[in-house]
Motif scaffolding. Structure first.
Motif, PDB file in Angstrom:
ATOM      1  N   VAL A  49       0.835  -1.211   0.000  1.00 23.42           N
ATOM      2  CA  VAL A  49       0.000   0.000   0.000  1.00 23.42           C
ATOM      3  C   VAL A  49       0.868   1.258   0.000  1.00 23.42           C
ATOM      4  O   VAL A  49       0.633   2.202  -0.773  1.00 23.42           O
ATOM      5  N   MET A  50       1.892   1.281   0.848  1.00 20.24           N
ATOM      6  CA  MET A  50       2.690   2.494   0.994  1.00 20.24           C
ATOM      7  C   MET A  50       3.595   2.736  -0.210  1.00 20.24           C
ATOM      8  O   MET A  50       3.793   3.882  -0.630  1.00 20.24           O
ATOM      9  N   VAL A  51       4.130   1.673  -0.811  1.00 17.26           N
ATOM     10  CA  VAL A  51       4.930   1.845  -2.023  1.00 17.26           C
ATOM     11  C   VAL A  51       4.030   2.219  -3.198  1.00 17.26           C
ATOM     12  O   VAL A  51       4.414   3.024  -4.062  1.00 17.26           O
ATOM     13  N   GLY A  52       2.809   1.654  -3.250  1.00 16.66           N
ATOM     14  CA  GLY A  52       1.875   1.990  -4.310  1.00 16.66           C
ATOM     15  C   GLY A  52       1.531   3.469  -4.323  1.00 16.66           C
ATOM     16  O   GLY A  52       1.316   4.063  -5.390  1.00 16.66           O
ATOM     17  N   GLN A  53       1.507   4.091  -3.166  1.00 19.28           N
ATOM     18  CA  GLN A  53       1.241   5.523  -3.088  1.00 19.28           C
ATOM     19  C   GLN A  53       2.445   6.349  -3.524  1.00 19.28           C
ATOM     20  O   GLN A  53       2.315   7.537  -3.821  1.00 19.28           O
ATOM     21  N   TYR A  54       3.610   5.698  -3.573  1.00 23.05           N
ATOM     22  CA  TYR A  54       4.835   6.415  -3.937  1.00 23.05           C
ATOM     23  C   TYR A  54       5.063   6.411  -5.451  1.00 23.05           C
ATOM     24  O   TYR A  54       5.280   7.449  -6.057  1.00 23.05           O
ATOM     25  N   ASP A  55       5.007   5.208  -6.068  1.00 23.21           N
ATOM     26  CA  ASP A  55       5.298   5.125  -7.496  1.00 23.21           C
ATOM     27  C   ASP A  55       4.880   3.750  -8.021  1.00 23.21           C
ATOM     28  O   ASP A  55       5.135   2.728  -7.376  1.00 23.21           O
ATOM     29  N   THR A  56       4.255   3.737  -9.200  1.00 23.36           N
ATOM     30  CA  THR A  56       3.769   2.478  -9.774  1.00 23.36           C
ATOM     31  C   THR A  56       4.916   1.559 -10.171  1.00 23.36           C
ATOM     32  O   THR A  56       4.858   0.342  -9.951  1.00 23.36           O
ATOM     33  N   ALA A  57       5.972   2.111 -10.766  1.00 20.74           N
ATOM     34  CA  ALA A  57       7.106   1.273 -11.166  1.00 20.74           C
ATOM     35  C   ALA A  57       7.771   0.645  -9.945  1.00 20.74           C
ATOM     36  O   ALA A  57       8.155  -0.538  -9.973  1.00 20.74           O
ATOM     37  N   GLU A  58       7.893   1.423  -8.869  1.00 17.94           N
ATOM     38  CA  GLU A  58       8.482   0.890  -7.640  1.00 17.94           C
ATOM     39  C   GLU A  58       7.626  -0.241  -7.073  1.00 17.94           C
ATOM     40  O   GLU A  58       8.142  -1.204  -6.505  1.00 17.94           O
ATOM     41  N   LEU A  59       6.304  -0.126  -7.256  1.00 20.17           N
ATOM     42  CA  LEU A  59       5.406  -1.186  -6.789  1.00 20.17           C
ATOM     43  C   LEU A  59       5.655  -2.473  -7.564  1.00 20.17           C
ATOM     44  O   LEU A  59       5.610  -3.573  -6.995  1.00 20.17           O
ATOM     45  N   ALA A  60       5.942  -2.347  -8.850  1.00 23.67           N
ATOM     46  CA  ALA A  60       6.254  -3.536  -9.653  1.00 23.67           C
ATOM     47  C   ALA A  60       7.541  -4.192  -9.158  1.00 23.67           C
ATOM     48  O   ALA A  60       7.619  -5.420  -9.039  1.00 23.67           O
ATOM     49  N   TYR A  61       8.559  -3.383  -8.846  1.00 25.47           N
ATOM     50  CA  TYR A  61       9.809  -3.933  -8.311  1.00 25.47           C
ATOM     51  C   TYR A  61       9.545  -4.661  -6.993  1.00 25.47           C
ATOM     52  O   TYR A  61      10.084  -5.745  -6.743  1.00 25.47           O
ATOM     53  N   LEU A  62       8.721  -4.031  -6.155  1.00 20.61           N
ATOM     54  CA  LEU A  62       8.408  -4.628  -4.857  1.00 20.61           C
ATOM     55  C   LEU A  62       7.711  -5.974  -5.039  1.00 20.61           C
ATOM     56  O   LEU A  62       8.028  -6.955  -4.342  1.00 20.61           O
ATOM     57  N   GLY A  63       6.742  -6.038  -5.966  1.00 21.18           N
ATOM     58  CA  GLY A  63       5.995  -7.273  -6.179  1.00 21.18           C
ATOM     59  C   GLY A  63       6.884  -8.410  -6.621  1.00 21.18           C
ATOM     60  O   GLY A  63       6.760  -9.547  -6.146  1.00 21.18           O
ATOM     61  N   LEU A  64       7.811  -8.121  -7.551  1.00 21.30           N
ATOM     62  CA  LEU A  64       8.728  -9.158  -8.015  1.00 21.30           C
ATOM     63  C   LEU A  64       9.658  -9.615  -6.893  1.00 21.30           C
ATOM     64  O   LEU A  64       9.894 -10.814  -6.706  1.00 21.30           O
ATOM     65  N   ALA A  65      10.173  -8.645  -6.131  1.00 23.75           N
ATOM     66  CA  ALA A  65      11.076  -8.989  -5.027  1.00 23.75           C
ATOM     67  C   ALA A  65      10.365  -9.816  -3.976  1.00 23.75           C
ATOM     68  O   ALA A  65      10.916 -10.789  -3.440  1.00 23.75           O
ATOM     69  N   TRP A  66       9.136  -9.451  -3.664  1.00 25.29           N
ATOM     70  CA  TRP A  66       8.377 -10.178  -2.645  1.00 25.29           C
ATOM     71  C   TRP A  66       8.079 -11.593  -3.111  1.00 25.29           C
ATOM     72  O   TRP A  66       8.151 -12.550  -2.329  1.00 25.29           O
ATOM     73  N   SER A  67       7.750 -11.753  -4.399  1.00 26.72           N
ATOM     74  CA  SER A  67       7.413 -13.097  -4.897  1.00 26.72           C
ATOM     75  C   SER A  67       8.612 -14.031  -4.800  1.00 26.72           C
ATOM     76  O   SER A  67       8.457 -15.217  -4.477  1.00 26.72           O
ATOM     77  N   LEU A  68       9.829 -13.518  -5.071  1.00 31.57           N
ATOM     78  CA  LEU A  68      11.017 -14.367  -4.981  1.00 31.57           C
ATOM     79  C   LEU A  68      11.368 -14.684  -3.531  1.00 31.57           C
ATOM     80  O   LEU A  68      11.628 -15.839  -3.173  1.00 31.57           O
ATOM     81  N   SER A  69      11.371 -13.664  -2.690  1.00 30.61           N
ATOM     82  CA  SER A  69      11.784 -13.866  -1.296  1.00 30.61           C
ATOM     83  C   SER A  69      10.753 -14.661  -0.510  1.00 30.61           C
ATOM     84  O   SER A  69      11.098 -15.371   0.444  1.00 30.61           O
ATOM     85  N   THR A  70       9.477 -14.577  -0.906  1.00 31.32           N
ATOM     86  CA  THR A  70       8.436 -15.294  -0.167  1.00 31.32           C
ATOM     87  C   THR A  70       8.582 -16.802  -0.314  1.00 31.32           C
ATOM     88  O   THR A  70       8.313 -17.556   0.630  1.00 31.32           O
ATOM     89  N   VAL A  71       8.990 -17.262  -1.488  1.00 31.47           N
ATOM     90  CA  VAL A  71       9.223 -18.700  -1.664  1.00 31.47           C
ATOM     91  C   VAL A  71      10.268 -19.187  -0.669  1.00 31.47           C
ATOM     92  O   VAL A  71      10.123 -20.238  -0.036  1.00 31.47           O
TER      93      VAL A  71
END
Length: 461
Positions: A49-71
């Motif tokens: 939520v907080m990164v989404g309010q900052y920048d859409t591209a940054e949210l995409a980076y966050l999503g990819l990073a979270w998907s890898l680290s969550t595994v």
């Protein structure tokens, strides 16, 4: 001469178990466990939520990073599951020194597996390029993944400590520590994402480092509580490490089996997301929203499953096989009632919940239908999770894992492909596949739990 007093009739003590008391104990353990597990998910939600309010591209980076680290995070949790099982079994036997040994075995294991995960995250850019991400996206997501990766070490320590506290039936300290960590994460996010004073805005990378900081605090608080609790001497804290590694094999056996099941499950769900993407952008958005809701609800099932594991293990440890069976069925019953209430609540509110995700009208309609179905799916998805915990707590490790892997890989994935890409059911097809696989898993695990209990009765003289 007075007559002798008539002796009082002997008091009869009922041998029947107090089911209401056992249900109460399950709920008492489940409540804090639910909050502790939900706390890990809430950190992700806050970051998103907080990164989404900052920048859409940054949210995409966050999503990819979270998907890898969550595994890797899921693998860590699975590998440490032996801590919960072996602690609860030793606690049931009143072998409190062994409880302490289990925790001490878990701590170096947590550091090792957390470090392996952190090392793998160092190769994030190469991994992202290998799965088809553009160089710009891979370069943007790599430092975020590395920041999350560093946090895998403290979160593994925190999880191992949480499992120990739950195993000795003290889940509240772990719950409180998780609440504090979430509050700290939000505070650090507000500074490190957007910047403040002399601190520059870091976007998604700042959110990842904030989460790592919160996880480090969580680990420090959990370990500090264990080492300083009043009865630490009862659990052998501070007495050195006698016979510390004698039970490592059994502890690791449970962890390896649970980790394998969780990795297979998370990988299968990642494949469903890929199928949703093949079905179109609208279907992907609707399925993502539905899975987000399902993940929140599933925290309740995980908490009840943890409570069930503790109660089954505490009975199984001293040899109370009837008590272990009863604890398993009570856990399943408590979960069924809880999930049914959630399903009833979702039926009239699914469309309103779907509207909160800001989806386009067509995607919102897809999500609403899928969310209504998710309310039914969670009944069997939660049930299979609770039963798997009950079986592992009584020592049934690899057969339980084999059942789960078979259902998720050989039932869910083919069904999802047919329902979604051949019959074009969209997100409803994906949820139907999840329901079919988890129903098969529930039936199989329940049958195994029952058959093992019957075998126990035949062995009992």
């Amino acid at each position: 001469m007075s007559a002798a007093p008539t002796p009082a009739p002997p008091t009869r003590t009922s041998s029947r178990p107090d089911i209401r008391a056992e249900i109460g104990e399950t709920l008492k353990l489940a409540g804090p466990a639910i909050i502790a597990r939900a706390g890990m998910l809430f950190m992700s939600i806050a970051d998103t939520v907080m990164v989404g309010q900052y920048d859409t591209a940054e949210l995409a980076y966050l999503g990819l990073a979270w998907s890898l680290s969550t595994v890797l995070l899921v693998a860590n949790i699975g590998l440490l599951m032996g801590t919960l099982v072996k602690t609860s079994q030793a606690f049931g036997r009143k072998d409190y020194i062994e409880c302490g040994r289990v925790w001490r075995r878990a701590m170096p294991l947590a550091v090792i597996i957390g470090s392996i995960g952190a090392f793998l995250c160092l190769e994030a850019e190469w991994l992202l390029l290998a799965v088809g991400q553009t160089p710009d996206v891979a370069a943007g997501a790599a430092p975020v993944t590395i920041a999350y990766g560093v946090g895998l070490i403290p979160i593994a320590i925190a999880v191992g400590s949480q499992f120990f506290l739950e195993g000795i039936k003290r889940p509240i300290p772990a719950m409180l520590a998780m609440i504090v960590a979430n509050i700290l994460n939000i505070g650090l996010n507000s500074v490190m994402i957007y910047g403040a004073g002399s601190i520059s805005a870091m976007g998604a990378e700042g959110a990842a480092w904030a989460t790592t900081g919160a996880r480090t605090t969580l680990a420090a608080v959990a370990v500090g509580y264990i080492l300083l609790m009043r009865d630490r001497g009862t659990f052998g804290m501070g007495r050195g490490f006698p016979k510390q590694w004698s039970g490592f094999g059994d502890q690791m056996k449970i962890g390896l089996a649970t980790g394998a099941a969780l990795i297979a499950e998370s990988s299968a769900f990642s494949a469903l997301t890929m199928m949703a993407g093949l079905a179109g952008v609208l279907a992907l958005g609707a399925f993502t929203a539905t899975m987000n809701l399902l993940a929140v609800v599933f925290m309740a099932a995980l908490g009840i499953g943890a409570a069930t594991s503790v109660r089954v293990g505490a009975a199984w440890g001293p040899g109370d096989k009837a008590g272990a069976e009863r604890a398993g069925w009570i856990g399943l019953g408590v979960n069924t009632v809880a999930m049914a209430l959630i399903a009833i609540a979702l039926a009239p509110t699914a469309r309103w919940i779907a509207s909160l995700y800001g989806l386009e009208d067509a995607a919102q309609e897809m999500a609403a239908d899928a969310m209504q179905l998710a309310g039914i799916v969670i009944l069997v998805d939660g049930a299979q999770a609770v039963l798997a915990n009950a079986l592992r707590a009584r020592g049934d490790v690899w057969p339980t894992t084999a059942i789960q892997i078979a259902c998720f890989v050989f039932i869910m994935l083919p069904a999802a492909y047919v329902f979604t890409l051949v019959w074009t059911w969209g997100p409803v097809g994906l949820m139907s596949a999840i329901g079919l696989a988890t129903l098969a898993s529930t039936i199989s695990l329940a049958a195994r739990f029952r058959l093992l209990a019957l075998a126990d009765r035949r062995e009992t003289p």
